[in-house]
Every structure is written in C-alpha cells, then in structure tokens.
Design a protein around this motif. Structure first.
Motif, PDB file in Angstrom:
ATOM      1  N   LEU A   8       6.518  68.120 -27.550  1.00  0.00           N
ATOM      2  CA  LEU A   8       7.846  68.341 -28.107  1.00  0.00           C
ATOM      3  C   LEU A   8       8.507  67.014 -28.467  1.00  0.00           C
ATOM      4  CD1 LEU A   8      10.240  70.135 -28.819  1.00  0.00           C
ATOM      5  CD2 LEU A   8      10.912  70.089 -26.396  1.00  0.00           C
ATOM      6  N   MET A   9       8.342  66.026 -27.590  1.00  0.00           N
ATOM      7  CA  MET A   9       8.920  64.720 -27.864  1.00  0.00           C
ATOM      8  C   MET A   9       8.343  64.138 -29.151  1.00  0.00           C
ATOM      9  SD  MET A   9       9.248  61.354 -25.393  1.00  0.00           S
ATOM     10  CE  MET A   9       7.496  61.013 -25.269  1.00  0.00           C
ATOM     11  N   LYS A  10       7.050  64.279 -29.343  1.00  0.00           N
ATOM     12  CA  LYS A  10       6.420  63.738 -30.553  1.00  0.00           C
ATOM     13  C   LYS A  10       6.936  64.453 -31.797  1.00  0.00           C
ATOM     14  CE  LYS A  10       1.955  62.186 -32.273  1.00  0.00           C
ATOM     15  NZ  LYS A  10       0.514  62.017 -31.947  1.00  0.00           N
ATOM     16  N   ALA A  11       7.127  65.772 -31.704  1.00  0.00           N
ATOM     17  CA  ALA A  11       7.632  66.532 -32.855  1.00  0.00           C
ATOM     18  C   ALA A  11       9.063  66.119 -33.170  1.00  0.00           C
ATOM     19  CB  ALA A  11       7.547  68.024 -32.568  1.00  0.00           C
ATOM     20  N   ARG A  12       9.874  65.894 -32.139  1.00  0.00           N
ATOM     21  CA  ARG A  12      11.260  65.506 -32.380  1.00  0.00           C
ATOM     22  C   ARG A  12      11.359  64.085 -32.945  1.00  0.00           C
ATOM     23  NH1 ARG A  12      14.325  68.488 -27.200  1.00  0.00           N
ATOM     24  NH2 ARG A  12      14.428  70.532 -28.249  1.00  0.00           N
ATOM     25  N   VAL A  13      10.486  63.217 -32.507  1.00  0.00           N
ATOM     26  CA  VAL A  13      10.464  61.874 -33.094  1.00  0.00           C
ATOM     27  C   VAL A  13      10.104  61.969 -34.583  1.00  0.00           C
ATOM     28  CG1 VAL A  13       9.257  59.661 -33.129  1.00  0.00           C
ATOM     29  CG2 VAL A  13      10.016  60.627 -30.956  1.00  0.00           C
TER      30      VAL A  13
END
Length: 558
Positions: free
Chosen positions: A528-533
């Motif tokens: 999720l963090m990678k997608a939000r970045v």
C-alpha cells in the motif's frame, strides 16, 4: 490516447450505434443526427459522464425527451466497455456510471509520459500566432500590461501543448500619432534641459523616463544637436529613445518569463509598401470610396454600423489601415493558420470591423480571434492604487515583480478568465499561507517532494507495484483529477481561457491535501505504501506540468 479520451470516444460510439439502431428499427425517426456532447456531472451520484442527446431530438422524432432517452438506452450495448450502468435522470438526461477503478490507468500514463503528460497532437502541423501586450514603446512597461502578458504567454503555452507551432509576437507601435507626441515630448525636454524657457506640450508624455532619456542623450552627445530645427532633431531623439525603451521592454518581459519570437515593427508596413498593396487590394474588390478627401472602407457591407476611414484627408493612414495590412501579413505572407490577439476592453468595437476587412481581402476571418481582457484593480492595504501612465505615476511592471515575485504575479493575473474584472491583492500575493493560491499549489508540490525524499529508501523494490491497493475515496478522487488534466488543456485552448489551468492547479492541490490528511503514506503495509508513493509521484509530476504551462516555478522546498 489518454484514459478520458478513450472513455469519451467509447461512450460516443455506444450512443452513436444506439441512434443508428433506433433509426434502422423504426423506433425513432431522425433525419439529421445532432452533435453529440458529453459532460462530467458535478454530482458524483449522477455518474461520471452525462449527455443531453435526448433533449436535442424531440422536434425531429415528435417524441418526448424521456421516451427518446429510454429508447436509446434500450439499444446501448455496454458489454466489454468501461460502463457499469446507465441511468436516465430528470426530463431525459442520460448518465453513465463507470466500472470501479478506471482511474488506475492515469497513474501508468503519468509514469510513462512524465513531463509530456497532457500534451496532444490535436493541432499538429498548424501554425499559431499569438500577439499580446503590444504596448506603445513610448514609456516603461507598467502594471496595466502585466495581465495581458500573463494571459498571452500562457495561451501560447496551452496552444503549444495541443500541438500548434506557436509564434509569440509583439507588435511595436512605432508609427502614428503616439510617436509624434513622443517626439514632441522628447524635444521639449531636450530644449528645457538646454536652458530654453519653453512650455511642455499639454498632451505630452510627462514621465520621468522622458527626462532621463534626454539627460543621457545630452551626456553622450553634448550640444551638437541644439542648432538643428525641431523637425530635424525629433527623428534623432525618437530613434534614440525608442531603442532604449525597446531594449528595456525586452529586459522587463524576460524578467517576467516572456520571450517573444517576433518583434514586428508597424513602421515596416510603411517601408515595405504593405499599406499601399492593401489599399490596392481593397480598391480592386470595390470595398473603398473617397469622400471629403479621405479614403473609406465599406465596413457596412460586412455588418458594421458605419464605414471606416483608411486614409485621412491629410494623407496619413489610420491605425485601422495599418492593422489590416498587419494581419494580411500574418495570414498571407507568413501563412499562419490561426491568429489570436489579446486586447484591452477598449478595443472591443474594433474586432468586428477588422474581421470584415479581412473577409474583404479574401481571408477566412473565423481563423482570427481576439481575447478581450478586462482591467484589474491593484490593491494594497485594502485600497486601490491609482495609475496614470501619461503623468508618470504608473506602477512599473518591474516594481510589481520586485514586490510580489514573478510566480505570484503570473498566477494572480490568471486567476480569472480574461473577460472578468478582478482585484489583485498585493498583501495576499506575498502571504505564506493556504489563503494565497500560488503558495497553496507550490506548497503541495514541496510537501510531496519532502515525503518522497524521506521515503525513497523505505520502499521495498521487490514488491510489485499494485495500483489496486488504492481504494479510498480520497485516492480515487485524486486520480480522477489527474485524469482530467489533458482535457483541461484542450478546453483552455478551445475556449481561449488560460485561467482553467490555474483553477485546475488549485483543484489538484486541494485534492492532494485532502488525500494527505485522510491517508497516511508511511504505513506498515509495504504494498500500500508503494502504491501511495506512486500516486503522489504522479501528482507531483502533474503539478509541475500545470505550473510549467503557467510559467510558475515548482519549488521542492518551502
């Protein structure tokens, strides 16, 4: 083709096929297919797209709009499309709701195109001329020119993004009555500085720049011109001061972020014989006549309420005459496909008669358009700053830039459509708060840069990028606004309204701030963090692109 364009094209095809099917089946009688328009409803509950096609057909079909809408929807095939459902609202609006998560496609588009995201080839192969500011070169650039500069330069950038080959042009008014007055003013100051007790012309230019020019001229040349007659001396003084003024204009405009491709001299129209050729062409067409010693153009044959003078009784061409020759040069000699001028509101009545003259010489006047720009009130401490260029009290463009900066100046002058009056609040323009729209947008960009700097090393590169993790309403809304950017550029170009890009940048910044307040980027869920970045990187890029069109910087730290 961008995601919005793909969806729009698909929906129009579905509607078109349904129209054809209803005609073939005899369900509706339609002899002339109407133009098909789609719009994005303001209320989300009405879906992502809507059309009023049913309201355009009652006269032909002899049916009520609601019945037409129901008939069309019954014939729409949406299998394997972006459409999830279709609803009929009100008297016959047809609303289209898209399948969930269509927005993901925009992140891949931005990641692929980067600084070119939003560009199109819609107008590729066409030449576009944008003439703006074109202030009299009789004094320094002032605040009154600044709005036209921002509007014109951003319109040119928008045209470039739609594929046009763009030429930015400044028309130098170095002929005519204002130059005569300029020469009278210079000569009077020259003679006064030489000790002569003479009055200054009542209608002369009284700015300090006139005096400064003559002081510098005397310092460089001494008194060698004193014995010349005024008629002999004025051309020399005019040439000297005009060159100084034009050099300063170029410098001031470059400081404002504007660089012209062409500086076109009005005097060159006289020197080249263009004025005479234009008169000859109008005469051969039977569009001129003589009366009371003057030469007139039959403007009434092209919808004007009165005819216009081309050559005065004293033999001097009018400004209108020069304007016809100038625009003939653009279209005929230089081959521009489209010519846009940015003019002040006081020139509004000049538009129709110039279009008529262009039609008279065989030019398609629909390719010539004028953006009429309303005045701006400059406010400081809540009070209006009065200006008078002739009295030498104008607020210089450079002073305005020094006070609020290039970014705020360009951004604020483009907050409203060109035809709108508005107040430029100097205090707000330098305020570092979210109430200041340019600060608000730039801060969004700087905040994203800060997040990315802090989190780059935390990203697990072994985890595949999965946009489907982005399901929160703030995430979807942000992606939807990113998807709107290419259409905003096309609409700004079509409507000649560059303020759409300014408003878009503000809306995008607002969507980012809403996302940031609702969704943490640094989370334990690494996917999720990678997608939000990835989402905020796309947002950062599009803010950069929008600010780039506006000629405004995108700072990484604030």
């Amino acid at each position: 083709m961008y995601i919005r364009e793909k969806i729009t094209k698909q929906i129009k095809t579905i509607i078109g096929d349904a129209l054809n099917q209803t005609v073939e089946s005899g369900a509706l009688t339609i002899e002339t297919m109407p133009d098909l328009f789609l719009e994005i409803p303001r209320e989300k509950e009405h879906g992502e797209y809507s059309t009023n096609i049913a309201m355009q057909l009652p006269k032909q079909t002899k049916k009520a709009p609601r019945f037409i809408a129901e008939t069309l929807v019954a014939n729409m095939q949406i299998a394997d499309s972006y459409i999830e459902s279709i609803e009929i609202a009100g008297p016959g609006f047809i609303n289209f709701k898209l399948k969930p998560y269509w927005q993901y496609a925009v992140l891949a588009e931005v990641a692929d195109l980067k600084a070119d995201y939003g560009r199109s080839q819609k107008n590729a192969g066409k030449k576009f001329n944008l003439e703006f500011i074109s202030a009299n070169p009789t004094g320094p650039m002032h605040m009154g020119n600044a709005r036209g500069g921002a509007i014109g330069d951003i319109l040119a950038a928008v045209a470039d993004w739609t594929g046009y080959a763009v030429t930015r042009e400044f028309y130098i008014n170095d002929a005519g009555n204002q130059i005569v007055k300029f020469g009278d003013s210079l000569d009077a100051r020259y003679r006064q500085l030489m000790g002569e007790d003479i009055p200054f012309p009542e209608d002369g230019y009284q700015g300090e720049d006139i005096t400064d020019h003559m002081k510098a001229f005397i310092a460089a040349n001494g008194d060698v011109h004193r014995l010349l007659t005024p008629e002999e001396r004025k051309p020399i003084l005019i040439d000297y001061a005009l060159n100084k003024n034009l050099s300063q204009m170029r410098s001031d405009l470059e400081a404002y972020g504007i660089r012209y491709d062409v500086w076109f001299s009005e005097q060159s129209l006289y020197d080249s014989g263009a004025i005479e050729k234009t008169i000859e062409l109008l005469g051969k067409g039977g569009f001129t006549y003589e009366q009371e010693g003057a030469l007139w153009f039959k403007a009434t044959e092209f919808g004007s309420d009165k005819d216009d003078v081309l050559i005065r009784a004293n033999g001097l061409p009018t400004y209108f005459m020069a304007d016809i020759a100038y625009h003939m040069d653009k279209f005929i000699n230089r081959g521009f496909d489209r010519c846009i001028n940015v003019w002040g509101a006081d020139h509004h009545g000049h538009v129709a008669r110039l279009k008529g003259a262009l039609t008279a010489v065989g030019i398609d006047a629909s390719n010539f358009e004028v953006v009429i720009m309303q005045l701006v009130r400059l406010l400081r401490n809540g009070e209006v700053a009065r200006m008078s260029k002739r009295q030498g009290k104008a607020i210089a463009l450079t002073d305005l830039i020094d006070e609020v900066g290039v970014d705020a100046t360009r951004f604020f002058f483009n907050l409203r459509s060109p035809d709108s009056h508005f107040d430029f609040d100097l205090d707000l323009a330098i305020e570092q708060s979210n109430d200041n729209p340019v600060f608000y947008v730039q801060y969004a960009h700087a905040r994203i840069c800060s997040i990315i700097r802090q989190m780059t090393e935390e990203l697990d590169q072994t985890i595949p990028l999965d946009y489907s993790r982005l399901v929160e309403k703030e995430e979807l809304n942000l992606m939807e606004i990113l998807a709107n950017f290419p259409d905003e550029i096309l609409t700004a170009e079509d409507k000649l309204d560059p303020s759409r890009i300014t408003r878009y940048a503000i809306d995008l910044a607002a969507a980012f701030h809403s996302f940031y307040n609702a969704c943490h980027v640094r989370v334990d869920d690494k996917a999720l963090m990678k997608a939000r970045v990835a989402l905020i990187e796309a947002t950062k890029q599009v803010i950069q692109n929008a600010l780039g069109i506006l000629g405004v910087s995108a700072p990484e730290r604030m």
